[in-house]
Design a protein around this motif. Structure first.
Motif: not given
Length: 450
Positions: A238-245, A358-373
């Protein structure tokens, strides 16, 4: 798409007997139900409930009964004549007493509050064990799917090498290719056969790891749902527009690990307040009834047991207060230790809070990064596939060498492998971010029976 998934699942069943397919949610639910750590946390949570019941009972009066039988014989002093005589006596006493603690330095109230926090701690520990078991099973499931996908790619690569080797041999018979080309194709075919065997072994190892995470019988077959390998990951997430905050805020309010740290801090606070009871007085109300029976043996003239019991029946009531004047520094030491324990729990809570952010921000960043990859690798796979087929076609026409074909095939295989890895990892990170947002890690709408 459903037809494709059924066909892929049918191929997957070659590793065991045909049976129903296990989805990732079903595997996670099975693992949670059969995990030993989860069962231990469940029993611990029940013990916390019993501790709470015991704390509530501390506010109620305690009632106790006692009885005693005493038989005296031999020489004794007669209290009337102050002379010695030989007499045997029988004495029987009965007491029923009740007591109620009125004040204990606030320890009763603080103990009740501590027990309530401990109940919440047990529930959070149980939820953490369930979530960790589900996430570990999800990771093992993704690893098994990845190994199966690489095995399938290796099988496809070997089939193409077999086909190309056959054509090269035929062209060599017709004089269009040399023995060097045939030898090169045979070496490539042998390499692909070895790679397929290796990927099969890795897949079997990954399946064994998954069964261990699930506590599933290792000897029984387990067929996984492989639809994810052939579908776009966007269709499963499910795509979501939730911000990391927003994700961090949700995690701070729902994460069971952080909730445990918070409850430990609250428990330490209640224990710190309860330590004041070591230097404050304790007041207790008590009262009861008592009676007795007395008789000299080998002598008559005494009232019967019932008559003496009624005549000797008495009641008493009293108040006792205990004031600790000097307890060898134990009171002051326990108070300071409780204060330090509370500070330690507070520091652990803040540390856990920072680590969770830290873990949450890393997970959000990984999700966006792997989507681009995944998007980029999908394009690269399409380009490398076209390049490979062009190179193979030119090789068959004599315009390319066998080394060109091998390099192009290796590039395509590497792209397909990386695309598979990034796609599956993206799905894993999406589920992890949804978990941090407070959603259930297991899709409860699915049928997860054994």
């Amino acid at each position: 798409m459903k037809f494709i998934c059924m066909a892929v699942a049918g191929c997957f069943a070659l590793h065991g007997e045909a049976q129903e397919v296990w989805s990732v949610d079903r595997c996670m639910a099975y693992a949670v139900r059969h995990n030993h750590t989860v069962k231990q946390r469940l029993l611990e949570a029940k013990n916390y409930e019993l501790d709470r019941l015991q704390a509530i009972g501390s506010f109620l009066p305690g009632v106790s009964g006692s009885t005693g039988v005493q038989y005296n014989f031999g020489r004794s002093v007669d209290p009337e004549t102050n002379t010695y005589n030989n007499v045997s006596t029988f004495n029987n006493s009965y007491t029923l007493e009740g007591s109620l603690t009125v004040f204990r330095g606030g320890s009763l109230v603080n103990e009740l509050r501590r027990s309530k926090a401990a109940v919440l701690l047990g529930k959070a520990a149980l939820q953490e064990a369930r979530d960790n078991t589900a996430l570990e099973t999800f990771q093992a499931y993704i690893d098994a799917l990845y190994c199966y996908g690489t095995e399938r790619l290796a099988r496809k690569k070997l089939a193409e090498s077999d086909s190309l080797l056959y054509k090269t041999r035929r062209q060599e018979e017709l004089g269009l290719k040399g023995l060097a080309d045939v030898a090169q194709m045979e070496a490539q075919q042998a390499t692909d056969a070895y790679n397929l065997t290796r990927q099969r072994n890795l897949f079997e190892t990954a399946m064994l790891t998954l069964k261990q995470k699930m506590n599933y019988p290792a000897s029984e077959p387990l067929v996984l749902d492989t639809c994810l390998l052939d579908a776009s990951p966007l269709s499963f997430v499910k795509l979501s527009a939730d911000s990391p905050e927003d994700v961090v805020s949700a995690a701070l309010s729902t994460n069971p690990t952080l909730h445990q740290a918070e409850m430990n801090k609250r428990i330490a606070l209640m224990q710190r307040k309860g330590s004041w009871a070591n230097i404050l007085p304790q007041i207790t109300l008590f009262g009861g009834v008592s009676s007795s029976y007395y008789k000299e043996l080998h002598k008559d003239g005494y009232d019967s047991f019932g008559r003496q019991f009624r005549n000797n029946l008495g009641q008493y009531f009293g108040v006792s207060m205990s004031i600790p004047l000097f307890n060898r520094f134990s009171g002051a030491v326990s108070m300071r230790q409780a204060r330090n324990n509370y500070r330690i729990a507070s520091e652990q809570y803040e540390e856990q809070k920072t680590e969770l952010q830290k873990l949450v921000l890393q997970a959000v960043q990984d999700r966006e990064g792997y989507l681009k990859e995944t998007v980029q690798m999908e394009k690269k796979v399409a380009s490398d596939s076209l390049a490979y087929h062009v190179t193979r076609r030119k090789f068959e026409e004599g315009l390319m060498t066998s080394l060109d074909v091998q390099n192009s095939a290796a590039t395509l295989l590497e792209s397909e492998t990386l695309f598979l890895q990034s796609k599956l990892t993206y799905v894993l990170k999406c589920r992890l971010v949804d978990y941090y947002k407070g959603e259930e890690i297991i899709n409860c709408r699915l049928n997860v029976e054994n």
